[in-house]
Design a protein around this motif. Sequence first.
Motif, short mmCIF file in Angstrom:
data_model
loop_
_atom_site.label_atom_id
_atom_site.label_comp_id
_atom_site.label_asym_id
_atom_site.label_seq_id
_atom_site.Cartn_x
_atom_site.Cartn_y
_atom_site.Cartn_z
N MET A 40 30.84 53.06 19.98
CA MET A 40 30.97 54.10 21.00
C MET A 40 30.31 53.69 22.31
O MET A 40 30.80 54.00 23.39
CB MET A 40 30.38 55.42 20.50
CG MET A 40 31.21 56.13 19.46
SD MET A 40 30.73 57.88 19.25
CE MET A 40 29.02 57.70 18.78
N LEU A 41 29.19 52.98 22.22
CA LEU A 41 28.49 52.60 23.44
C LEU A 41 29.31 51.65 24.29
O LEU A 41 29.14 51.59 25.51
CB LEU A 41 27.14 51.96 23.10
CG LEU A 41 26.25 51.67 24.31
CD1 LEU A 41 25.68 52.97 24.87
CD2 LEU A 41 25.12 50.71 23.96
N ALA A 42 30.22 50.90 23.68
CA ALA A 42 30.99 49.91 24.42
C ALA A 42 31.74 50.53 25.60
O ALA A 42 31.89 49.91 26.66
CB ALA A 42 31.97 49.19 23.49
N VAL A 43 32.22 51.78 25.44
CA VAL A 43 32.96 52.43 26.51
C VAL A 43 32.06 53.32 27.36
O VAL A 43 32.53 53.95 28.31
CB VAL A 43 34.14 53.25 25.96
CG1 VAL A 43 35.15 52.35 25.29
CG2 VAL A 43 33.66 54.33 24.98
N ALA A 44 30.77 53.42 27.00
CA ALA A 44 29.86 54.30 27.72
C ALA A 44 28.96 53.57 28.71
O ALA A 44 28.27 54.21 29.51
CB ALA A 44 28.99 55.09 26.73
N LEU A 45 28.93 52.24 28.67
CA LEU A 45 28.00 51.51 29.52
C LEU A 45 28.26 51.75 31.00
O LEU A 45 27.32 51.95 31.79
CB LEU A 45 28.07 50.00 29.21
CG LEU A 45 27.51 49.59 27.84
CD1 LEU A 45 27.81 48.12 27.57
CD2 LEU A 45 26.01 49.84 27.77
N ILE A 46 29.51 51.71 31.40
CA ILE A 46 29.84 51.93 32.82
C ILE A 46 29.52 53.36 33.24
O ILE A 46 28.86 53.58 34.27
CB ILE A 46 31.32 51.58 33.09
CG1 ILE A 46 31.57 50.09 32.81
CG2 ILE A 46 31.70 51.93 34.53
CD1 ILE A 46 30.75 49.14 33.64
N PRO A 47 29.96 54.42 32.49
CA PRO A 47 29.57 55.79 32.88
C PRO A 47 28.06 56.01 32.92
O PRO A 47 27.55 56.70 33.81
CB PRO A 47 30.23 56.65 31.79
CG PRO A 47 31.39 55.85 31.32
CD PRO A 47 30.92 54.43 31.38
#
Length: 463
Positions: A40-47
């Motif tokens: 899940m963190l893979a898509v949350a780093l940028i936000p």
Amino acid sequence: MTRLAERIRTARTADPNGFDRRLVVPMVLGSVLNPVNSSMLAVALIPIGHAFGVPPSQTAWLVTGLYLATAVGQPVIGRLVDAFGPRRLYLAGTALVGVGGLVGMLAPNLWVLVASRVLLGLGTSAAYPASMSLLRAESERTGLRSPAGILAALSISAQVIAVIGPTLGGLLIGAGGWHLIFGVNVPLSAACLALGALWLPRTASAARADTRTDVPGMVLFAASLTAFMLFLTDPGAAHWYLPVIGAATGTWFVRRELGLDAAFIDLRVLGGNAPLLATYGRQLLAYITSYAFLYGYTQWLQEGRGLSASQSGLLLLPMSVTAIAVTALTGRSPRVRGKLRAGAVVQLSGCAALLFLDASSPVWLLVVLGAAFGIPQGLNGLANQSALYAQADPARMGSSAGLLRTFTYLGALLASAANAVFFRGGATSAGLHDLARLLVVVAGLFLVTCLTDRSLSRVGREA
């Protein structure tokens, strides 16, 4: 609750020759806690970076914090599992996951968020060695030499989470922000605690294990590994003291362990087990590539290719679906040599293909590439897990399994460090190409180790 527990004990003794499949649910659920937080963190780093106004080189600490804690915690907790049995460690670890999730939900800045990831890393370190210890105890009780089906179930469950994680993470971020990807740990923790309290036996391996614990050895191991990993996350002359500390504490650790009968890691036994050492080395190389792709490619999709977090999560679906299919098709076979060789070849080809991506790459190409990376994802981890099960000392299955995960997360830490270096100015196509050149070398080394290890032909032959 008392009557239910009594029925459970009665059911367990009713069929003394059968594997207690009630254990599978808490084993699987506990073992996916780490993958769900990783994916899940893979898509949350940028936000998250945008929310706190920090670059990718700082949000990389969210990856580093979890994997540093896990790399240290896995063998430490694994040794405690060997000494005191899996139940207590499983329950304590999964409870800590819920605490880490709450801290992450309420984090006011990046560094509190990093602290929550450290708690999650420590908490998720218990379930896998506990599961492997339970599996070994049940196998000895029932006479099942190679429980390939159960091992495959553990691997498939992690692959399922790889499917759900990025996509679910993107949907949660779209629905309520990145805080929700931390909040999901609370109900997962509660489920693990309830199922673990109901189904896990109070004694499984503690009765036959040496209950002495080498606390100074654990501290020295943790200090050495932490110093080296902190240096790798931000290498430079200004931090010269970190590898010095790592080398000094590491030397002290080795000298101490060689002189103890009840060492934290029995280096004399481990040093004489060349096939197991080779398995650890393959795990390290495989997961440098795997995690560098997972985090680096996903960040590039958002910044270099211009996609949203939800779109990037959807583009990771082909990789995970392929991984599940490959694991399901091959998982029941205990043989590992062919799996590793096939996975190594496809992994090397995929790394080379990254060199040809740019901001105009068509979506169909991204889909095909993601699906291709799913093949080694489905083969390599399961094969190494099966190899460890065959190669490790049964009395130290918990600590041996913990060390396998340590090498997994060492690979993740090295991958995170590489992403931070190559994406220092942003996740650009040029940075992706530089990362790909490194991964081609790593994947090539992995292929060589798979081709030259003759001991792999013996794994699974007796099953």
